[in-house]
Design a protein around this motif. Sequence first.
Motif, PDB file in Angstrom:
ATOM      1  N   PRO A  35      34.839  50.722  54.263  1.00 12.98           N
ATOM      2  CA  PRO A  35      34.671  51.141  52.869  1.00 12.98           C
ATOM      3  C   PRO A  35      33.435  50.481  52.276  1.00 12.98           C
ATOM      4  CG  PRO A  35      36.937  50.457  53.272  1.00 12.98           C
ATOM      5  CD  PRO A  35      36.146  50.074  54.497  1.00 12.98           C
ATOM      6  N   MET A  36      32.743  51.195  51.427  1.00 12.83           N
ATOM      7  CA  MET A  36      31.483  50.684  50.898  1.00 12.83           C
ATOM      8  C   MET A  36      31.672  49.346  50.193  1.00 12.83           C
ATOM      9  SD  MET A  36      29.713  54.260  49.726  1.00 12.83           S
ATOM     10  CE  MET A  36      28.232  53.426  49.174  1.00 12.83           C
ATOM     11  N   ARG A  37      32.764  49.233  49.469  1.00 10.05           N
ATOM     12  CA  ARG A  37      33.032  47.975  48.767  1.00 10.05           C
ATOM     13  C   ARG A  37      33.119  46.805  49.740  1.00 10.05           C
ATOM     14  NH1 ARG A  37      32.650  48.776  43.313  1.00 10.05           N
ATOM     15  NH2 ARG A  37      33.305  46.907  42.214  1.00 10.05           N
ATOM     16  N   GLU A  38      33.773  47.064  50.842  1.00 14.57           N
ATOM     17  CA  GLU A  38      33.960  45.995  51.817  1.00 14.57           C
ATOM     18  C   GLU A  38      32.617  45.621  52.451  1.00 14.57           C
ATOM     19  OE1 GLU A  38      37.210  46.823  54.511  1.00 14.57           O
ATOM     20  OE2 GLU A  38      36.369  45.386  55.973  1.00 14.57           O
ATOM     21  N   LEU A  39      31.785  46.625  52.664  1.00 19.89           N
ATOM     22  CA  LEU A  39      30.459  46.325  53.216  1.00 19.89           C
ATOM     23  C   LEU A  39      29.665  45.445  52.256  1.00 19.89           C
ATOM     24  CD1 LEU A  39      28.457  46.726  55.517  1.00 19.89           C
ATOM     25  CD2 LEU A  39      27.604  48.756  54.344  1.00 19.89           C
ATOM     26  N   ALA A  40      29.789  45.732  50.970  1.00 26.72           N
ATOM     27  CA  ALA A  40      29.103  44.890  49.978  1.00 26.72           C
ATOM     28  C   ALA A  40      29.553  43.434  50.118  1.00 26.72           C
ATOM     29  CB  ALA A  40      29.384  45.399  48.573  1.00 26.72           C
ATOM     30  N   TRP A  99      23.912  48.292  45.476  1.00 30.31           N
ATOM     31  CA  TRP A  99      22.918  48.224  46.543  1.00 30.31           C
ATOM     32  C   TRP A  99      23.431  48.941  47.793  1.00 30.31           C
ATOM     33  CZ3 TRP A  99      18.279  48.224  48.026  1.00 30.31           C
ATOM     34  CH2 TRP A  99      17.832  47.674  49.239  1.00 30.31           C
ATOM     35  N   VAL A 100      24.727  48.910  48.015  1.00 29.77           N
ATOM     36  CA  VAL A 100      25.309  49.605  49.158  1.00 29.77           C
ATOM     37  C   VAL A 100      25.122  51.115  49.003  1.00 29.77           C
ATOM     38  CG1 VAL A 100      27.435  50.057  50.442  1.00 29.77           C
ATOM     39  CG2 VAL A 100      26.942  47.753  49.633  1.00 29.77           C
ATOM     40  N   THR A 101      25.134  51.593  47.776  1.00 31.17           N
ATOM     41  CA  THR A 101      24.844  53.014  47.560  1.00 31.17           C
ATOM     42  C   THR A 101      23.465  53.362  48.116  1.00 31.17           C
ATOM     43  OG1 THR A 101      26.219  53.120  45.577  1.00 31.17           O
ATOM     44  CG2 THR A 101      24.504  54.781  45.800  1.00 31.17           C
ATOM     45  N   SER A 102      22.476  52.541  47.807  1.00 32.24           N
ATOM     46  CA  SER A 102      21.125  52.797  48.328  1.00 32.24           C
ATOM     47  C   SER A 102      21.095  52.710  49.847  1.00 32.24           C
ATOM     48  CB  SER A 102      20.135  51.783  47.766  1.00 32.24           C
ATOM     49  OG  SER A 102      20.284  51.661  46.372  1.00 32.24           O
ATOM     50  N   LEU A 103      21.770  51.706  50.386  1.00 33.85           N
ATOM     51  CA  LEU A 103      21.800  51.563  51.842  1.00 33.85           C
ATOM     52  C   LEU A 103      22.455  52.780  52.491  1.00 33.85           C
ATOM     53  CD1 LEU A 103      22.799  47.806  52.260  1.00 33.85           C
ATOM     54  CD2 LEU A 103      20.576  48.857  52.690  1.00 33.85           C
ATOM     55  N   ALA A 104      23.562  53.227  51.912  1.00 36.53           N
ATOM     56  CA  ALA A 104      24.271  54.381  52.486  1.00 36.53           C
ATOM     57  C   ALA A 104      23.377  55.614  52.434  1.00 36.53           C
ATOM     58  CB  ALA A 104      25.577  54.615  51.740  1.00 36.53           C
ATOM     59  N   ASP A 105      22.664  55.801  51.308  1.00 39.82           N
ATOM     60  CA  ASP A 105      21.730  56.927  51.217  1.00 39.82           C
ATOM     61  C   ASP A 105      20.716  56.858  52.354  1.00 39.82           C
ATOM     62  OD1 ASP A 105      23.022  57.710  48.940  1.00 39.82           O
ATOM     63  OD2 ASP A 105      21.491  57.000  47.546  1.00 39.82           O
ATOM     64  N   ASP A 106      20.171  55.666  52.556  1.00 39.86           N
ATOM     65  CA  ASP A 106      19.144  55.489  53.583  1.00 39.86           C
ATOM     66  C   ASP A 106      19.735  55.746  54.974  1.00 39.86           C
ATOM     67  OD1 ASP A 106      16.788  54.850  54.804  1.00 39.86           O
ATOM     68  OD2 ASP A 106      16.497  52.960  53.753  1.00 39.86           O
ATOM     69  N   ALA A 163      19.013  47.570  58.949  1.00 41.71           N
ATOM     70  CA  ALA A 163      19.442  47.036  60.242  1.00 41.71           C
ATOM     71  C   ALA A 163      20.653  46.129  60.066  1.00 41.71           C
ATOM     72  CB  ALA A 163      18.288  46.264  60.891  1.00 41.71           C
ATOM     73  N   ARG A 164      20.649  45.329  59.021  1.00 38.40           N
ATOM     74  CA  ARG A 164      21.815  44.470  58.765  1.00 38.40           C
ATOM     75  C   ARG A 164      23.066  45.317  58.558  1.00 38.40           C
ATOM     76  NH1 ARG A 164      22.922  39.823  55.648  1.00 38.40           N
ATOM     77  NH2 ARG A 164      21.947  40.527  53.717  1.00 38.40           N
ATOM     78  N   ALA A 165      22.907  46.402  57.798  1.00 40.30           N
ATOM     79  CA  ALA A 165      24.064  47.273  57.551  1.00 40.30           C
ATOM     80  C   ALA A 165      24.558  47.875  58.863  1.00 40.30           C
ATOM     81  CB  ALA A 165      23.678  48.365  56.557  1.00 40.30           C
ATOM     82  N   VAL A 166      23.639  48.369  59.682  1.00 36.78           N
ATOM     83  CA  VAL A 166      24.040  48.974  60.961  1.00 36.78           C
ATOM     84  C   VAL A 166      24.840  47.964  61.782  1.00 36.78           C
ATOM     85  CG1 VAL A 166      23.161  49.782  63.196  1.00 36.78           C
ATOM     86  CG2 VAL A 166      22.181  50.665  61.076  1.00 36.78           C
ATOM     87  N   ARG A 168      39.055  57.606  45.789  1.00 35.06           N
ATOM     88  CA  ARG A 168      37.879  56.945  45.224  1.00 35.06           C
ATOM     89  C   ARG A 168      37.007  56.335  46.318  1.00 35.06           C
ATOM     90  NH1 ARG A 168      40.921  52.835  41.393  1.00 35.06           N
ATOM     91  NH2 ARG A 168      41.903  52.624  43.421  1.00 35.06           N
ATOM     92  N   VAL A 169      37.665  55.938  47.412  1.00 35.72           N
ATOM     93  CA  VAL A 169      36.997  55.153  48.460  1.00 35.72           C
ATOM     94  C   VAL A 169      36.199  56.048  49.399  1.00 35.72           C
ATOM     95  CG1 VAL A 169      37.396  53.674  50.459  1.00 35.72           C
ATOM     96  CG2 VAL A 169      38.750  53.351  48.355  1.00 35.72           C
ATOM     97  N   LYS A 170      34.969  55.590  49.716  1.00 32.00           N
ATOM     98  CA  LYS A 170      34.198  56.264  50.761  1.00 32.00           C
ATOM     99  C   LYS A 170      34.011  55.296  51.919  1.00 32.00           C
ATOM    100  CE  LYS A 170      31.958  59.166  47.378  1.00 32.00           C
ATOM    101  NZ  LYS A 170      30.766  59.312  46.516  1.00 32.00           N
ATOM    102  N   VAL A 171      34.385  55.792  53.089  1.00 28.73           N
ATOM    103  CA  VAL A 171      34.301  54.948  54.282  1.00 28.73           C
ATOM    104  C   VAL A 171      33.005  55.276  55.008  1.00 28.73           C
ATOM    105  CG1 VAL A 171      35.365  54.375  56.481  1.00 28.73           C
ATOM    106  CG2 VAL A 171      36.799  54.850  54.482  1.00 28.73           C
ATOM    107  N   LEU A 172      32.220  54.248  55.217  1.00 28.25           N
ATOM    108  CA  LEU A 172      30.945  54.438  55.899  1.00 28.25           C
ATOM    109  C   LEU A 172      31.183  54.295  57.402  1.00 28.25           C
ATOM    110  CD1 LEU A 172      28.413  55.056  54.374  1.00 28.25           C
ATOM    111  CD2 LEU A 172      27.758  52.670  54.509  1.00 28.25           C
ATOM    112  N   ARG A 173      30.729  55.297  58.147  1.00 24.02           N
ATOM    113  CA  ARG A 173      31.029  55.352  59.572  1.00 24.02           C
ATOM    114  C   ARG A 173      29.748  55.697  60.320  1.00 24.02           C
ATOM    115  NH1 ARG A 173      35.928  56.932  61.896  1.00 24.02           N
ATOM    116  NH2 ARG A 173      36.653  57.417  59.786  1.00 24.02           N
TER     117      ARG A 173
END
Lengths: 141, 141
Positions: A54-59, A68-75, A43-46, A92-97
């Motif tokens: 970008p995943m790094r920025e979310l971290a 840990w962001v990898t696990s969150l993104a999987d979920d 929920a925090r990630a959402v 290299r960068v993956k943007v979470l959307r």
Amino acid sequence: MEDREARLAESYRLSSLLWRVTQRTMADFAAVVESFDLPVPVARAVLSLGEPTPMRELAGRLRCDPSWVTSLADDLERRGLAERTADPSDRRVKVLRLTGEGAAVRDRLAEAVARESTVMRRLDGGDRTALEPLLERLLDD
Amino acid sequence: MEDREARLAESYRLSSLLWRVTQRTMADFAAVVESFDLPVPVARAVLSLGEPTPMRELAGRLRCDPSWVTSLADDLERRGLAERTADPSDRRVKVLRLTGEGAAVRDRLAEAVARESTVMRRLDGGDRTALEPLLERLLDD
DNA sequence: TATTGTTATACTCTATAACTATA
DNA sequence: TATAGTTATAGAGTATAACAATA
């Protein structure tokens, strides 16, 4: 100096109060989030994904390790709430959307958190107006 | 009605602010407690043991399962900060009581938490006076 | 029979270290 | 060589269920 004593006593009271408010705020949040059938970290990630990130920025935003962001993104992907998308300028960068559903969940979640918050339920308009600048000052860097 | 909209926007801002203050308060607490070489749950228990307390009651105060208090009590005893003592009126009950050292740690810890709190570092006297009743209202039951 | 604390176990949240692909 | 994300693993914090002693 009794002044120093009094200030120490005040700071005891205040820090203890603030700690208890903290506990209550987290409990409120957990209760709302549970009604959405989401784990708290998801929920925090959402809520942090108002913009594709970008995943790094979310971290950084969540103050956690990138692994840990990898696990969150999987979920998030398993739940259909977000997707990893490519960054055109750096492969290299993956943007979470958020997906459409993810964005909808985010809106409803933010509204529920706001509506169910202790702040809304316990404070009247004047109190809320007084509280806002104080909270802002607590976050000054 | 634009009034409803405005109130919702305010509650969004406030709940988000309060959440961030919560994160900061927890981080402050964790930092202070680490400087005492204590795990956060142990420090919380120490601060909750101003009076000798039956284990069951401590579980209620910490809002955790009684089985977790068993682990906390083991840890507190290992560190020499508290002892299980008998309750003369009910032999099932074990009363957790800080040792001399435990009480000393508790005093220093409470003082450090108060001194290092964001509230003390960021708010002046007037702000603190304004904040206290607001926090109390947030805790009303 | 109900309650206190304990034990064994398992689950959630999170970090560390080593790895890969790309820069 | 440095950076983004991943994998495998480990550790902290916590709950659940079955249990022993006492009420």
